[in-house]
Design an enzyme around this catalytic site. Structure first.
Site, short mmCIF file in Angstrom:
data_model
loop_
_atom_site.label_atom_id
_atom_site.label_comp_id
_atom_site.label_asym_id
_atom_site.label_seq_id
_atom_site.Cartn_x
_atom_site.Cartn_y
_atom_site.Cartn_z
CB CYS A 96 -1.57 1.60 5.89
SG CYS A 96 -1.69 0.91 5.00
CB CYS A 119 -6.28 0.09 4.82
SG CYS A 119 -4.89 -1.13 4.73
CG HIS A 136 -1.86 -0.85 0.91
ND1 HIS A 136 -2.89 -0.57 2.16
CD2 HIS A 136 -2.54 -2.09 0.26
CE1 HIS A 136 -3.68 -1.78 1.68
NE2 HIS A 136 -4.12 -2.31 0.61
CD GLU A 192 -1.86 4.60 3.19
OE1 GLU A 192 -1.84 3.92 1.96
OE2 GLU A 192 -3.11 4.73 2.94
N1 CYT Z 1 -5.49 3.14 1.94
C1 CYT Z 1 -5.08 2.57 0.77
C2 CYT Z 1 -5.63 1.03 0.85
C3 CYT Z 1 -5.57 0.46 -0.56
N2 CYT Z 1 -4.69 0.57 -0.74
C4 CYT Z 1 -3.72 1.67 -0.31
O1 CYT Z 1 -2.21 2.33 -0.64
N3 CYT Z 1 -4.47 2.35 0.53
#
Ligand code: CYT
Length: 150
Positions: free
Chosen positions: A80, A77, A47, A49
């Site tokens: 993260c 999410c 992801h 982040e």
């Molecule tokens: N907030 C996120 C959800 C899914 N993928 C990501 O990179 N970021």
């Protein structure tokens, strides 16, 4: 946030991953930036982040990002968010919400809902095995004098 959003658009247009971008800022300077790379690197943890946090830690040669802030094009999410807490970032700014992400097919909201349920009511079976054996490493860690704590 402009940069994080620009990265989310780059991610879509390059075909390298989902529509997410993130930057880590320290003392008003961008020290790391990333877009989502899940599908292009076959890494479900890539992801935006997470990739930005990994890069920031490499740049600063540290495992703690105290004094840094994260700008992400979408509310983090749970994975993260966990990484953000572990990295000890000071603050998070976000643009799109997890409800916005759910609307275009991303599971962030579902995982948040799972976490609110008791383990027995979750979709994912989570079963404890061999707790006594596993405790040995915890005991050794507790007694270890020269450990690097985090
Ligand atoms: N907030 C996120 C959800 C899914 N993928 C990501 O990179 N970021």
């Amino acid at each position: 946030m402009n940069e994080a959003i620009a990265l989310s658009v780059i991610s879509v247009r390059s075909g390298k991953g989902g529509p997410f971008g993130a930057v880590v800022v320290k003392d008003g300077e961008i020290i790391a930036k990333a877009h989502n790379q899940v599908t292009s690197t076959n890494d479900p943890t890539a992801h935006a982040e997470i990739v930005a946090i990994r890069d920031a830690c490499k740049v600063l040669q540290t495992f703690q990002l105290t004094g840094c802030e994260l700008y992400t094009s979408c509310e983090p999410c749970p994975m993260c968010l966990g990484a953000i807490y572990w990295a000890r970032l000071d603050k998070v700014y976000y643009a799109n919400t997890k409800a916005d992400a759910a609307q275009i097919g991303f599971d962030d909201k579902f995982i948040y809902e799972e976490l609110d349920l008791p383990i027995s009511d979750r979709k994912l079976p989570i079963i404890q095995l061999m707790p006594d054996e596993a405790l040995r490493a915890f005991q050794e860690w507790q007694e270890k004098i020269d450990k690097v704590e985090y």
